[in-house]
Motif scaffolding. Structure first.
Motif, PDB file in Angstrom:
ATOM      1  N   MET A   1      -5.887  -0.494  11.893  1.00  0.00           N
ATOM      2  CA  MET A   1      -5.369  -0.243  10.542  1.00  0.00           C
ATOM      3  C   MET A   1      -4.349  -1.326  10.186  1.00  0.00           C
ATOM      4  O   MET A   1      -3.504  -1.692  10.995  1.00  0.00           O
ATOM      5  N   TYR A   2      -4.460  -1.846   8.959  1.00  0.00           N
ATOM      6  CA  TYR A   2      -3.595  -2.924   8.513  1.00  0.00           C
ATOM      7  C   TYR A   2      -2.567  -2.405   7.498  1.00  0.00           C
ATOM      8  O   TYR A   2      -2.685  -1.308   6.978  1.00  0.00           O
ATOM      9  N   MET A   3      -1.573  -3.242   7.249  1.00  0.00           N
ATOM     10  CA  MET A   3      -0.619  -2.953   6.186  1.00  0.00           C
ATOM     11  C   MET A   3      -0.742  -4.008   5.100  1.00  0.00           C
ATOM     12  O   MET A   3      -1.006  -5.184   5.391  1.00  0.00           O
ATOM     13  N   LYS A   4      -0.541  -3.593   3.849  1.00  0.00           N
ATOM     14  CA  LYS A   4      -0.506  -4.526   2.743  1.00  0.00           C
ATOM     15  C   LYS A   4       0.939  -4.850   2.413  1.00  0.00           C
ATOM     16  O   LYS A   4       1.837  -4.032   2.629  1.00  0.00           O
ATOM     17  N   LYS A   5       1.159  -6.042   1.899  1.00  0.00           N
ATOM     18  CA  LYS A   5       2.518  -6.422   1.527  1.00  0.00           C
ATOM     19  C   LYS A   5       2.554  -6.874   0.064  1.00  0.00           C
ATOM     20  O   LYS A   5       1.597  -7.458  -0.448  1.00  0.00           O
ATOM     21  N   TYR A   6       3.686  -6.557  -0.567  1.00  0.00           N
ATOM     22  CA  TYR A   6       3.862  -6.885  -1.979  1.00  0.00           C
ATOM     23  C   TYR A   6       5.214  -7.563  -2.171  1.00  0.00           C
ATOM     24  O   TYR A   6       6.238  -7.066  -1.679  1.00  0.00           O
ATOM     25  N   PRO A   7       5.250  -8.694  -2.879  1.00  0.00           N
ATOM     26  CA  PRO A   7       6.545  -9.325  -3.175  1.00  0.00           C
ATOM     27  C   PRO A   7       7.399  -8.393  -4.033  1.00  0.00           C
ATOM     28  O   PRO A   7       6.881  -7.724  -4.937  1.00  0.00           O
ATOM     29  N   CYS A   8       8.684  -8.364  -3.758  1.00  0.00           N
ATOM     30  CA  CYS A   8       9.554  -7.481  -4.528  1.00  0.00           C
ATOM     31  C   CYS A   8      11.004  -7.908  -4.389  1.00  0.00           C
ATOM     32  O   CYS A   8      11.351  -8.753  -3.556  1.00  0.00           O
ATOM     33  N   VAL A   9      11.838  -7.320  -5.221  1.00  0.00           N
ATOM     34  CA  VAL A   9      13.283  -7.512  -5.164  1.00  0.00           C
ATOM     35  C   VAL A   9      13.925  -6.134  -5.154  1.00  0.00           C
ATOM     36  O   VAL A   9      13.533  -5.253  -5.928  1.00  0.00           O
ATOM     37  N   TYR A  10      14.878  -5.929  -4.274  1.00  0.00           N
ATOM     38  CA  TYR A  10      15.616  -4.665  -4.201  1.00  0.00           C
ATOM     39  C   TYR A  10      16.926  -4.885  -4.929  1.00  0.00           C
ATOM     40  O   TYR A  10      17.715  -5.774  -4.572  1.00  0.00           O
ATOM     41  N   MET A  11      17.165  -4.107  -5.995  1.00  0.00           N
ATOM     42  CA  MET A  11      18.329  -4.335  -6.838  1.00  0.00           C
ATOM     43  C   MET A  11      19.097  -3.048  -7.090  1.00  0.00           C
ATOM     44  O   MET A  11      18.512  -1.960  -7.146  1.00  0.00           O
ATOM     45  N   ARG A  12      20.413  -3.209  -7.233  1.00  0.00           N
ATOM     46  CA  ARG A  12      21.238  -2.145  -7.773  1.00  0.00           C
ATOM     47  C   ARG A  12      21.433  -2.395  -9.253  1.00  0.00           C
ATOM     48  O   ARG A  12      21.722  -3.518  -9.675  1.00  0.00           O
ATOM     49  N   ILE A  19      13.260  -0.706  -6.447  1.00  0.00           N
ATOM     50  CA  ILE A  19      12.413  -1.844  -6.108  1.00  0.00           C
ATOM     51  C   ILE A  19      11.853  -2.430  -7.401  1.00  0.00           C
ATOM     52  O   ILE A  19      11.271  -1.709  -8.217  1.00  0.00           O
ATOM     53  N   PHE A  20      12.010  -3.737  -7.577  1.00  0.00           N
ATOM     54  CA  PHE A  20      11.514  -4.444  -8.756  1.00  0.00           C
ATOM     55  C   PHE A  20      10.276  -5.262  -8.374  1.00  0.00           C
ATOM     56  O   PHE A  20      10.307  -6.051  -7.426  1.00  0.00           O
ATOM     57  N   PHE A  21       9.215  -5.048  -9.122  1.00  0.00           N
ATOM     58  CA  PHE A  21       7.981  -5.807  -8.946  1.00  0.00           C
ATOM     59  C   PHE A  21       7.679  -6.591 -10.219  1.00  0.00           C
ATOM     60  O   PHE A  21       7.941  -6.115 -11.332  1.00  0.00           O
ATOM     61  N   HIS A  22       7.097  -7.797 -10.045  1.00  0.00           N
ATOM     62  CA  HIS A  22       6.413  -8.427 -11.156  1.00  0.00           C
ATOM     63  C   HIS A  22       5.073  -7.710 -11.317  1.00  0.00           C
ATOM     64  O   HIS A  22       4.363  -7.473 -10.333  1.00  0.00           O
ATOM     65  N   GLU A  23       4.705  -7.402 -12.532  1.00  0.00           N
ATOM     66  CA  GLU A  23       3.428  -6.714 -12.753  1.00  0.00           C
ATOM     67  C   GLU A  23       2.264  -7.523 -12.195  1.00  0.00           C
ATOM     68  O   GLU A  23       1.302  -6.962 -11.658  1.00  0.00           O
ATOM     69  N   LYS A  24       2.350  -8.847 -12.262  1.00  0.00           N
ATOM     70  CA  LYS A  24       1.267  -9.706 -11.772  1.00  0.00           C
ATOM     71  C   LYS A  24       1.049  -9.584 -10.269  1.00  0.00           C
ATOM     72  O   LYS A  24      -0.023  -9.960  -9.766  1.00  0.00           O
ATOM     73  N   THR A  31      -4.233   2.671 -11.751  1.00  0.00           N
ATOM     74  CA  THR A  31      -4.389   3.990 -11.122  1.00  0.00           C
ATOM     75  C   THR A  31      -4.022   3.942  -9.645  1.00  0.00           C
ATOM     76  O   THR A  31      -3.809   4.987  -9.023  1.00  0.00           O
ATOM     77  N   LEU A  32      -3.931   2.739  -9.087  1.00  0.00           N
ATOM     78  CA  LEU A  32      -3.554   2.586  -7.678  1.00  0.00           C
ATOM     79  C   LEU A  32      -2.032   2.563  -7.491  1.00  0.00           C
ATOM     80  O   LEU A  32      -1.560   2.693  -6.358  1.00  0.00           O
ATOM     81  N   TRP A  33      -1.303   2.403  -8.559  1.00  0.00           N
ATOM     82  CA  TRP A  33       0.139   2.182  -8.433  1.00  0.00           C
ATOM     83  C   TRP A  33       0.872   3.377  -7.843  1.00  0.00           C
ATOM     84  O   TRP A  33       1.749   3.209  -6.991  1.00  0.00           O
ATOM     85  N   ASP A  34       0.555   4.574  -8.290  1.00  0.00           N
ATOM     86  CA  ASP A  34       1.302   5.748  -7.815  1.00  0.00           C
ATOM     87  C   ASP A  34       1.274   5.853  -6.301  1.00  0.00           C
ATOM     88  O   ASP A  34       2.312   6.110  -5.661  1.00  0.00           O
ATOM     89  N   GLU A  35       0.117   5.665  -5.719  1.00  0.00           N
ATOM     90  CA  GLU A  35       0.000   5.776  -4.268  1.00  0.00           C
ATOM     91  C   GLU A  35       0.812   4.689  -3.576  1.00  0.00           C
ATOM     92  O   GLU A  35       1.460   4.932  -2.544  1.00  0.00           O
ATOM     93  N   ILE A  62      11.443   2.735  -9.219  1.00  0.00           N
ATOM     94  CA  ILE A  62      10.619   1.531  -9.268  1.00  0.00           C
ATOM     95  C   ILE A  62      10.702   0.941 -10.671  1.00  0.00           C
ATOM     96  O   ILE A  62      10.651   1.667 -11.663  1.00  0.00           O
ATOM     97  N   ALA A  63      10.797  -0.393 -10.753  1.00  0.00           N
ATOM     98  CA  ALA A  63      10.724  -1.101 -12.031  1.00  0.00           C
ATOM     99  C   ALA A  63       9.623  -2.152 -11.945  1.00  0.00           C
ATOM    100  O   ALA A  63       9.546  -2.900 -10.965  1.00  0.00           O
TER     101      ALA A  63
END
Length: 374
Positions: A1-12, A19-24, A31-35, A62-63
């Motif tokens: 089993m693998y893990m996926k990784k997503y670029p992000c920034v953790y901000m106050r 957690i801040f994500f670029h939509e791109k 529909t996959l976002w909630d999970e 999440i932003a």
């Protein structure tokens, strides 16, 4: 089993973290976002031990940010409240505190050109379809972090961010007062009748007096352990959700409308000791408030609630106006919350809310990748 990784920034942002994500960088299939977001936060689990969540609603957010297609905005900001004890992601409302980090994020990520000394970032909150204008201090091409601005609920000081919620009325219901009334009587099952003001301004907020639910209004986290009072509050909130059309039956709100409406428990100015052990004086506030968010006492106050109660305080006929009784030309409303006193600057034209202004600080905590189980 693998893990996926997503670029992000953790901000106050203000008294929240997320957690801040670029939509791109997220899947095109939304529909996959909630999970993904549930796994990012480690929900459902009261400890959120296998994710980034901090076990309270203020730190389970999440932003998702993208360039805006609207001419009057620089970026779009899509907010998601991730529950803790149930596997639910609520995309129905905004978080005012976390909003304050959107401007600095947009500048540092190159979505908005940095202009010294202050860069104005116009943010479209897609949850409410409302504009938030943020004035961010900038130096050497980046949002400033250091400064002498202090906000209650956050240790230390930071760089001042001035935020203006433009024409915030009717954020979800299209009406300033969703029921058409400035006061309503709710007949709460097993508890009896209670007078409320239900206002939709930056977010829908149902407001009522502390004394009407049998509390002082100065309580802190011990309120969470008073199951009878918390059930009373949740039933009032559920009835407001039903009146607004968020749910068909009030009983469903605790599962399907967890984030809205918010709750503001109002009382006259009072002395109390805040969560940091500091004495708060009645003379420093116009009203005392305890906010409830996602079934728990908010350890400060959501900024959307601040805009709502500040606006209601200036409109005759609301229960908040009855308590505050502001001067005719008074725009600054001070309210005491669980972490101290905060001020909101509200501008009205008659009973039309033109804007609500608050001051926050924000900063980047980390950036990199968040890993989720596939």
């Amino acid at each position: 089993m693998y893990m996926k990784k997503y670029p992000c920034v953790y901000m106050r942002g203000g008294t929240s973290k997320g957690i801040f994500f670029h939509e791109k960088d997220l899947p095109e299939d939304k529909t996959l976002w909630d999970e993904i977001f549930l796994k990012v936060m480690g929900t459902p689990d009261v400890k959120q031990i296998d994710g980034m969540g901090g076990t309270v609603s203020s730190t389970s957010k999440i932003a998702v940010i993208s360039p805006s297609s609207r001419e009057d905005a620089d970026v779009d900001y899509n907010f998601f409240q991730v529950d803790i004890v149930i596997p639910r992601v609520d995309n129905s409302s905004n978080c005012g505190n976390l909003s304050s980090a959107v401007g600095p994020f947009a500048i540092d990520e190159g979505l908005v050109q940095a202009v010294e000394p202050i860069t104005v970032v116009r943010v479209l909150n897609t949850n409410t379809n409302k504009i938030i204008e943020e004035h961010v201090r900038v130096k050497d091409g980046r949002a400033m972090v250091h400064g002498d601005e202090e906000i209650k609920g956050v240790p230390g000081t930071g760089s001042r961010i001035d935020m203006y919620f433009e024409k915030p009325a009717g954020s979800k219901t299209g009406k300033l007062f969703p029921t058409g009334n400035k006061k309503d009587i709710f007949d709460v099952p097993n508890y009896g009748s209670i007078e409320v003001t239900f206002i939709d301004c930056a977010n829908p907020v149902v407001c009522f007096r502390a004394e009407d639910i049998g509390i002082q209004g100065t309580e802190l986290v011990e309120l969470n352990n008073n199951k009878d009072v918390m059930e009373h509050i949740e039933r009032i909130r559920g009835m407001a959700a039903e009146r607004a059309g968020f749910v068909e039956n009030w009983e469903d709100a605790r599962k399907t409308s967890t984030s809205i409406p918010k709750v503001a428990i109002i009382s006259k100015p009072q002395d109390y000791v805040d969560m940091d052990g500091n004495e708060v004086k009645a003379e420093d506030m116009d009203m005392c408030v305890r906010a409830i968010s996602v079934g728990k006492l908010h350890k400060a106050c959501p900024m959307t609630v601040a805009v709502a109660i500040g606006s209601a305080s200036k409109i005759e006929g609301t229960i908040i106006n009855d308590i505050v009784k502001p001067d005719k030309d008074q725009d600054i409303i001070a309210f005491g919350h669980a972490s101290g006193v905060t001020k909101v600057d509200v501008k009205l034209d008659g009973e039309e809310v033109i804007k609500g202004g608050v001051t926050r600080t924000a900063r980047r905590i980390m950036d990199g990748y968040v890993y989720v189980r596939d």
